[in-house]
Motif scaffolding. Structure first.
Motif, PDB file in Angstrom:
ATOM      1  N   ARG A  11      41.473  49.196  57.737  1.00 38.47           N
ATOM      2  CA  ARG A  11      41.768  48.346  58.733  1.00 38.47           C
ATOM      3  C   ARG A  11      42.375  47.004  58.446  1.00 38.47           C
ATOM      4  O   ARG A  11      42.398  46.384  59.631  1.00 38.47           O
ATOM      5  N   THR A  12      42.254  46.715  57.263  1.00 39.97           N
ATOM      6  CA  THR A  12      42.642  45.342  56.887  1.00 39.97           C
ATOM      7  C   THR A  12      44.129  45.369  56.258  1.00 39.97           C
ATOM      8  O   THR A  12      44.349  46.017  55.477  1.00 39.97           O
ATOM      9  N   ILE A  13      45.111  44.508  56.610  1.00 42.58           N
ATOM     10  CA  ILE A  13      46.309  44.483  55.912  1.00 42.58           C
ATOM     11  C   ILE A  13      46.095  43.502  54.585  1.00 42.58           C
ATOM     12  O   ILE A  13      45.299  43.072  54.184  1.00 42.58           O
ATOM     13  N   GLY A  14      47.023  44.138  53.729  1.00 42.68           N
ATOM     14  CA  GLY A  14      47.143  43.338  52.264  1.00 42.68           C
ATOM     15  C   GLY A  14      45.973  43.824  51.355  1.00 42.68           C
ATOM     16  O   GLY A  14      45.292  45.216  51.702  1.00 42.68           O
ATOM     17  N   TYR A  15      45.886  43.203  50.301  1.00 42.14           N
ATOM     18  CA  TYR A  15      45.098  43.510  49.158  1.00 42.14           C
ATOM     19  C   TYR A  15      44.862  42.138  48.264  1.00 42.14           C
ATOM     20  O   TYR A  15      45.482  41.292  48.754  1.00 42.14           O
ATOM     21  N   PRO A  16      43.896  42.389  47.419  1.00 40.92           N
ATOM     22  CA  PRO A  16      43.498  40.954  46.885  1.00 40.92           C
ATOM     23  C   PRO A  16      44.528  40.940  45.408  1.00 40.92           C
ATOM     24  O   PRO A  16      44.686  41.865  44.659  1.00 40.92           O
ATOM     25  N   ILE A  17      44.310  39.591  44.851  1.00 40.75           N
ATOM     26  CA  ILE A  17      44.608  39.229  43.491  1.00 40.75           C
ATOM     27  C   ILE A  17      43.130  38.790  42.714  1.00 40.75           C
ATOM     28  O   ILE A  17      42.421  38.354  43.544  1.00 40.75           O
ATOM     29  N   ILE A  18      42.710  39.433  41.640  1.00 37.49           N
ATOM     30  CA  ILE A  18      41.703  39.181  41.123  1.00 37.49           C
ATOM     31  C   ILE A  18      42.033  38.349  40.084  1.00 37.49           C
ATOM     32  O   ILE A  18      42.778  38.532  39.111  1.00 37.49           O
ATOM     33  N   THR A  19      41.391  36.813  40.000  1.00 40.47           N
ATOM     34  CA  THR A  19      41.725  35.986  39.180  1.00 40.47           C
ATOM     35  C   THR A  19      40.658  35.924  38.092  1.00 40.47           C
ATOM     36  O   THR A  19      39.480  35.782  38.539  1.00 40.47           O
ATOM     37  N   VAL A  20      40.876  35.850  36.781  1.00 43.03           N
ATOM     38  CA  VAL A  20      39.879  35.987  35.642  1.00 43.03           C
ATOM     39  C   VAL A  20      39.851  34.634  34.976  1.00 43.03           C
ATOM     40  O   VAL A  20      40.961  34.162  34.602  1.00 43.03           O
ATOM     41  N   ALA A  21      38.523  34.301  34.682  1.00 43.84           N
ATOM     42  CA  ALA A  21      38.514  33.076  33.761  1.00 43.84           C
ATOM     43  C   ALA A  21      37.367  33.330  32.969  1.00 43.84           C
ATOM     44  O   ALA A  21      36.463  33.977  33.181  1.00 43.84           O
ATOM     45  N   GLU A  22      37.645  33.101  31.419  1.00 40.89           N
ATOM     46  CA  GLU A  22      36.695  33.274  30.534  1.00 40.89           C
ATOM     47  C   GLU A  22      35.448  32.123  30.378  1.00 40.89           C
ATOM     48  O   GLU A  22      35.787  31.015  30.535  1.00 40.89           O
ATOM     49  N   LEU A  23      34.294  32.806  30.108  1.00 39.09           N
ATOM     50  CA  LEU A  23      33.009  31.851  30.055  1.00 39.09           C
ATOM     51  C   LEU A  23      32.504  32.245  28.720  1.00 39.09           C
ATOM     52  O   LEU A  23      32.513  33.399  28.011  1.00 39.09           O
ATOM     53  N   ASP A  24      31.792  31.185  28.396  1.00 39.12           N
ATOM     54  CA  ASP A  24      30.923  31.605  26.881  1.00 39.12           C
ATOM     55  C   ASP A  24      31.677  32.209  25.785  1.00 39.12           C
ATOM     56  O   ASP A  24      31.342  33.008  25.186  1.00 39.12           O
ATOM     57  N   GLY A  25      32.779  31.471  25.648  1.00 36.92           N
ATOM     58  CA  GLY A  25      33.751  32.054  24.634  1.00 36.92           C
ATOM     59  C   GLY A  25      34.212  33.324  24.529  1.00 36.92           C
ATOM     60  O   GLY A  25      34.508  33.986  23.678  1.00 36.92           O
ATOM     61  N   GLY A  26      34.301  33.858  25.876  1.00 35.88           N
ATOM     62  CA  GLY A  26      35.106  35.125  26.228  1.00 35.88           C
ATOM     63  C   GLY A  26      33.828  36.351  26.208  1.00 35.88           C
ATOM     64  O   GLY A  26      34.119  37.348  26.348  1.00 35.88           O
ATOM     65  N   ALA A  27      32.626  36.047  26.148  1.00 35.27           N
ATOM     66  CA  ALA A  27      31.744  36.970  26.295  1.00 35.27           C
ATOM     67  C   ALA A  27      31.383  37.366  27.622  1.00 35.27           C
ATOM     68  O   ALA A  27      30.923  38.415  27.975  1.00 35.27           O
ATOM     69  N   GLN A  28      31.704  36.490  28.518  1.00 31.97           N
ATOM     70  CA  GLN A  28      31.647  36.679  30.054  1.00 31.97           C
ATOM     71  C   GLN A  28      32.786  36.300  30.637  1.00 31.97           C
ATOM     72  O   GLN A  28      33.625  35.439  30.189  1.00 31.97           O
ATOM     73  N   ILE A  29      33.189  37.070  31.907  1.00 35.51           N
ATOM     74  CA  ILE A  29      34.472  36.555  32.612  1.00 35.51           C
ATOM     75  C   ILE A  29      33.813  36.260  34.163  1.00 35.51           C
ATOM     76  O   ILE A  29      32.953  36.851  34.470  1.00 35.51           O
ATOM     77  N   GLU A  30      34.335  35.138  34.648  1.00 30.17           N
ATOM     78  CA  GLU A  30      34.204  35.014  36.060  1.00 30.17           C
ATOM     79  C   GLU A  30      35.347  35.726  36.815  1.00 30.17           C
ATOM     80  O   GLU A  30      36.586  35.337  36.451  1.00 30.17           O
ATOM     81  N   ILE A  31      35.100  36.400  37.734  1.00 26.62           N
ATOM     82  CA  ILE A  31      36.434  36.785  38.586  1.00 26.62           C
ATOM     83  C   ILE A  31      36.132  36.454  39.940  1.00 26.62           C
ATOM     84  O   ILE A  31      35.253  36.427  40.763  1.00 26.62           O
ATOM     85  N   GLN A  32      37.322  36.271  40.819  1.00 26.07           N
ATOM     86  CA  GLN A  32      37.455  35.987  42.176  1.00 26.07           C
ATOM     87  C   GLN A  32      38.545  36.607  42.808  1.00 26.07           C
ATOM     88  O   GLN A  32      39.587  36.684  42.182  1.00 26.07           O
ATOM     89  N   GLN A  33      38.145  36.902  43.702  1.00 28.78           N
ATOM     90  CA  GLN A  33      39.194  37.807  44.803  1.00 28.78           C
ATOM     91  C   GLN A  33      39.877  36.865  45.844  1.00 28.78           C
ATOM     92  O   GLN A  33      38.955  35.961  46.485  1.00 28.78           O
ATOM     93  N   ASN A  34      41.141  37.024  46.172  1.00 27.76           N
ATOM     94  CA  ASN A  34      41.924  36.051  47.179  1.00 27.76           C
ATOM     95  C   ASN A  34      43.075  37.075  47.708  1.00 27.76           C
ATOM     96  O   ASN A  34      43.417  38.024  46.804  1.00 27.76           O
ATOM     97  N   ARG A  35      43.330  36.798  48.781  1.00 18.48           N
ATOM     98  CA  ARG A  35      44.412  37.652  49.193  1.00 18.48           C
ATOM     99  C   ARG A  35      45.770  37.413  48.321  1.00 18.48           C
ATOM    100  O   ARG A  35      46.012  36.383  48.232  1.00 18.48           O
ATOM    101  N   TYR A  36      46.547  38.549  47.985  1.00 24.38           N
ATOM    102  CA  TYR A  36      47.868  38.462  47.320  1.00 24.38           C
ATOM    103  C   TYR A  36      49.017  38.593  48.490  1.00 24.38           C
ATOM    104  O   TYR A  36      48.965  39.294  49.180  1.00 24.38           O
ATOM    105  N   LEU A  37      49.789  37.477  48.374  1.00 32.12           N
ATOM    106  CA  LEU A  37      51.115  37.548  49.138  1.00 32.12           C
ATOM    107  C   LEU A  37      52.132  37.499  47.970  1.00 32.12           C
ATOM    108  O   LEU A  37      52.349  36.461  47.305  1.00 32.12           O
ATOM    109  N   SER A  38      53.367  38.104  48.192  1.00 33.41           N
ATOM    110  CA  SER A  38      54.458  37.725  47.362  1.00 33.41           C
ATOM    111  C   SER A  38      55.063  36.585  47.407  1.00 33.41           C
ATOM    112  O   SER A  38      55.440  35.912  46.453  1.00 33.41           O
ATOM    113  N   ALA A  39      54.738  35.714  48.513  1.00 35.51           N
ATOM    114  CA  ALA A  39      55.206  34.394  48.898  1.00 35.51           C
ATOM    115  C   ALA A  39      54.411  33.595  48.108  1.00 35.51           C
ATOM    116  O   ALA A  39      54.876  32.254  47.863  1.00 35.51           O
ATOM    117  N   GLY A  40      53.232  33.736  47.775  1.00 31.94           N
ATOM    118  CA  GLY A  40      52.300  32.712  47.047  1.00 31.94           C
ATOM    119  C   GLY A  40      51.781  31.810  47.953  1.00 31.94           C
ATOM    120  O   GLY A  40      51.195  30.687  47.214  1.00 31.94           O
TER     121      GLY A  40
END
Length: 886
Positions: free
Chosen positions: A469-498
């Protein structure tokens, strides 16, 4: 008849009045293939739901000679109740019948209508298809295309998917002709000398868009299914015009196997006594799933065993499987309205690939799905002008615009993601329950979610409603924490226009992360992101890399930090990532470069990790992405263009040299042949002089009589290079090959497409004039112009041709205006430049484009998005090429 879900009030659908509904049609049609007209009579048993003296039903471009009520409550009227007024509403495609007295509620009556029509040349309704017989004489056959709303062009009817009824069809034809309809023949009668009435058995309860008739000089081949899962053998036939039936053998064999396979996986036998498949010369769609009488464009059904390319052969297998999937999803259980089209097409896309993978594992259908369907869906859905999988449809004029990559490809990808999450066993358990509960009726997406939830014990609605029911899809942005032992992930809508705004970024998707960590066994299925952000542990002793979306199953893009990208690139170079993951990584990198989430130089650097890649489908994705880059940079300075060509040669020339032109042996896999053709095409277009010289040599040897000089898989590439690097002689030879009906249909179309590669303005003008003539079928016009926009200097010529001929094109395709969308995308979609987008927009703003406005909006958005990409990364690409020595 019942429907499972009431229409949404928000959609404000324009439907027929519900005071009268159809129960049964008795239809007699008498086509005249000389006059290209037909007469008809229909008796419709109707249920009177409310007292009324007015009956409204659909009719479009028909002449109604007489309308009357002939019986009420099964009692024949001594004097038929004639309609006192017959009024057409052209805008609604309806006819209003007025009667002198009202019909009582809660009764049944029989409506009798006599009418006339034209066997049109519009490829919709009841229409004519032209072919040339063995004596080179022009002949016609009569055929139908009713989906979505063109049964009303053939006969007056209630032309809505919920208005299911049964049908008795009789076709009155010359006794030398073959007549086909959905059901088997009950009997043949002789109404007059030289004529026969072919009377067919009664259909099941079905929607009008699935009714079909074919009349012509036809021959057939026949086989029967095993009956293992259908409970009895089903007779299957392939019909063609004379002399072509043996080319239907491959499709026939596929159908025989797939019909049993689907009866097994769906748990319900095929409902009709026979299955006919018919090859049609003039056919706008690829194929149409008419129940018991599937119609196909010839190239989608016929296979020349010796010369058809492996790609075309696989396409036939897929299209047959897709259409037969509809016998259950679409025909047996029908969507309750066109806003639910994806229930038909998304499911058939997914299960069609399932069947191909079952029958032909060597095609690697699910890996090809990523390139042919999944990435296609993500490209379209990255636009603001996309639409949800479940899209509100108000009126019939809007329906054709949603037969696109969202309904088919994103719908199929959503099914793939869901079935992977809940497991195939649970998925098919739910599907069987859904089909059993709603067979011969209509259903909604919610009905499917309910069945799958009950089967799996998982609340499917909770997370899948967001996707449909929703247009579009997300981009998952990954950031590394604790020397790479953990990752923080965040979702936002992806558009080709950015350039997503806050208002556009409110959706929180249900995202199956499917994280794989080096050294661990497979993906972790429990990791799901449904909030804006989350923290995930990826610590594994000795792990060198981690990757999200294992198998590229989830519908999203992933942006990693630079260190993670470097680790993944090394894993690719070391052969540690599976094929589907290698495709997903390069596709995401290219998409993120376009949208500005990363630099294009990052994508170009990542390509180096693929230098030892061996899989065709991975190279296919790389070629798609580099083709897009070259197209956007087509008008840049010569040094930049030459640098990009040198880059492509560095990637594809070693492949072309390693694979050569000849197959390694008779048992060489078909995908190797396709990789060879791809390498030749890209290297040749990039200016590899050795490849170009050998291509020209083989091209001329081919036309000198040595047909072994070019393998069928390489013919399209060879012709395209020869035409691009040659002149009049090569152009004429490719043209002659296209015009020769003895050549395989897929190869003829490859030759036609190659003509657009010419760089000679005079030859290009000749091609554009030729494309509008009678040597190119209306359905194939796009093939003639499909490659013109690939050559930067030719784009303006193509655009002027489109503008000059717009009125002619709009008239030719007035009944199937979605084709105008294809033409505008090809004629203007490769442009870059803000002023060019404005020019295209101004031209189209002065024309009636409402029936393909969605594609217009998407084309304009693509031009502007690509323009921003070029402006953003012009210097970045130039600097990378210089630094890298290209």
């Amino acid at each position: 008849m019942s429907t499972s879900a009431a229409p949404s009030a928000v959609e404000e659908r324009e439907l027929l009045p519900t005071n009268v509904s159809p129960v049964h049609y008795e239809l007699l049609l008498a086509p005249d293939l000389d006059a290209l007209t037909y007469t008809g009579e229909v008796q419709i048993k109707v249920r009177v739901n409310e007292a009324t003296s007015t009956i409204v039903l659909h009719a479009n471009e028909l002449e109604i000679a007489e309308a009357a009520i002939t019986s009420i409550a099964s009692a024949q009227l001594a004097t038929p109740l004639q309609a006192t007024a017959i009024a057409f509403e052209k805008s609604d495609e309806t006819v209003h019948l007025e009667f002198a007295r009202a019909l009582a509620a809660e009764t049944e009556a029989t409506l009798h209508i006599k009418f006339r029509g034209v066997l049109n040349d519009l490829m919709v309704g009841f229409y004519r298809s032209k072919y040339t017989d063995a004596k080179s004489e022009t002949k016609y056959m009569a055929t139908t295309q009713f989906e979505p709303t063109d049964a009303r062009r053939a006969f007056p009817c209630w032309d809505e998917p919920t208005q299911k009824a049964t049908f008795d069809v009789t076709l009155r034809v010359r006794d030398s002709l073959t007549a086909l309809s959905n059901m088997d023949v009950a009997r043949v009668e002789t109404p007059a000398a030289g004529l026969k009435d072919v009377v067919f058995n009664t259909t099941p309860l079905m929607s009008t868009y699935l009714l079909a008739f074919v009349v012509g000089e036809l021959e057939y081949i026949e086989a029967q299914t095993s009956g293992e899962h259908n409970g009895r053998p089903v007779t299957c036939r392939v019909y063609t015009t004379p002399g072509k039936s043996e080319k239907g053998r491959f499709a026939l064999n596929v159908a025989v196997q797939v019909l049993e396979y689907f009866a097994d996986v769906f748990g319900i036998a095929y409902a009709l006594p026979k299955l006919d498949q018919v090859a049609i010369g003039d056919f706008e769609a690829g194929a149409m799933e008419n129940w018991g009488l599937v119609t196909y464009r010839e190239v989608m059904l016929l296979v020349d065993e010796a010369n058809t390319s492996s790609r075309a052969r696989q396409m036939v297998a897929y299209v047959v499987s897709h259409e037969l999937a509809h016998k259950w999803f679409g025909n047996l259980v029908t969507m309750e309205w066109w806003s639910e089209l994806w229930l038909n097409e998304g499911f058939a896309t997914w299960v069609g690939n399932l069947a191909v993978d079952h029958l032909f594992p060597e095609y690697h259908a699910w890996t090809q799905f990523l390139v042919d369907e999944f990435q296609r869906a993500l490209a379209l859905d990255a636009l603001r002008s996309s639409h949800p999988i479940q899209v509100p449809v108000r009126r019939s004029s809007e329906i054709s615009q949603i037969f696109d990559a969202i309904s088919y490809s994103k719908g199929g990808s959503a099914i793939r993601m869901l079935s992977s999450y809940i497991g195939l066993d649970n998925f098919f358990k739910g599907v069987r329950a859904y089909l059993q509960k709603h067979k011969y009726a209509n259903a909604s997406t919610q009905d499917l979610w309910t069945a799958l939830s009950e089967a799996s014990g998982v609340d499917v609605t909770q997370f899948m409603a967001i996707w449909t029911r929703t247009i579009g899809y997300p981009i998952i942005t990954v950031a590394e924490l604790d020397g790479g032992a953990q990752i923080e992930i965040q979702q936002n809508r992806y558009l080709s226009a950015g350039d997503v705004t806050g208002a556009e970024d409110e959706t929180l998707w249900w995202v199956p992360l499917r994280i794989e960590v080096h050294g661990s066994a497979g993906a972790r299925p429990a990791d799901v992101l449904s909030a804006r952000r989350a923290t995930v542990d990826v610590a594994v002793a000795g792990a060198k890399w981690y990757k999200l979306n294992k198998g590229t199953v989830g519908i999203y893009r992933v942006k990693y930090p630079a260190s993670a990208v470097a680790n993944i690139a090394q894993a690719i170079a070391d052969g540690e990532l599976e094929t589907n993951d290698r495709i997903g990584v390069i596709a995401d990198a290219a998409a993120l470069a376009c949208s500005g989430h990363s630099n294009t130089s990052d994508f170009l650097t990542l390509l180096r990790a693929y230098s030892t890649e061996t899989e065709f489908i991975v190279w296919q994705e790389i070629a798609t992405r580099t083709d897009a880059l070259v197209a956007v940079w087509a008008d840049e300075d010569a040094a930049t263009r030459d640098g990009l060509r040198a880059l492509l040669r560095s990637l594809f020339s070693p492949l072309a040299e390693r694979l050569g032109w000849e197959a390694a042996g008779a048992d060489e896999e078909s995908l190797v042949g396709r990789l060879r053709a791809l390498a030749i095409r890209v290297a040749g277009f990039a200016g590899d002089q050795g490849v170009c010289a050998e291509t020209r040599r083989r091209f001329h040897a081919f036309f000198a009589g040595d047909r072994s000089a070019i393998a069928s898989d390489a013919l399209g590439a060879a012709f395209a290079i020869a035409v691009r690097t040659g002149g009049r002689d090569e152009f004429d030879k490719a043209m002659g090959y296209y015009l020769d009906p003895a050549n395989p249909a897929d190869q003829q179309l490859s030759a036609l497409a190659s003509l657009g590669q010419t760089t000679d303005p005079a030859l290009l003008d000749e091609l554009l004039e030729f494309a509008l003539g009678d040597k190119v079928r209306n359905q194939d016009l796009h093939k003639a112009i499909s490659s013109i926009g690939n050559h930067g200097p030719s784009r303006e010529r193509l655009w002027r041709w489109y503008q000059t001929n717009y009125d002619l094109l709009a008239s030719r395709y007035r009944a199937s205006m979605s084709y105008m969308g294809i033409l505008i995308r090809l004629s203007a979609g490769e442009f870059t430049g803000r002023s060019k987008a404005d020019e295209v927009e101004r031209f189209l703003a002065e024309r009636d484009t409402q029936k393909f406005q969605r594609v217009v909006d998407q084309t304009l958005e693509r031009i502007r998005s690509n323009t921003r990409w070029l402006e953003k990364d012009r210097d970045d690409v130039r600097a990378w090429l210089t630094k890298s020595g290209f």
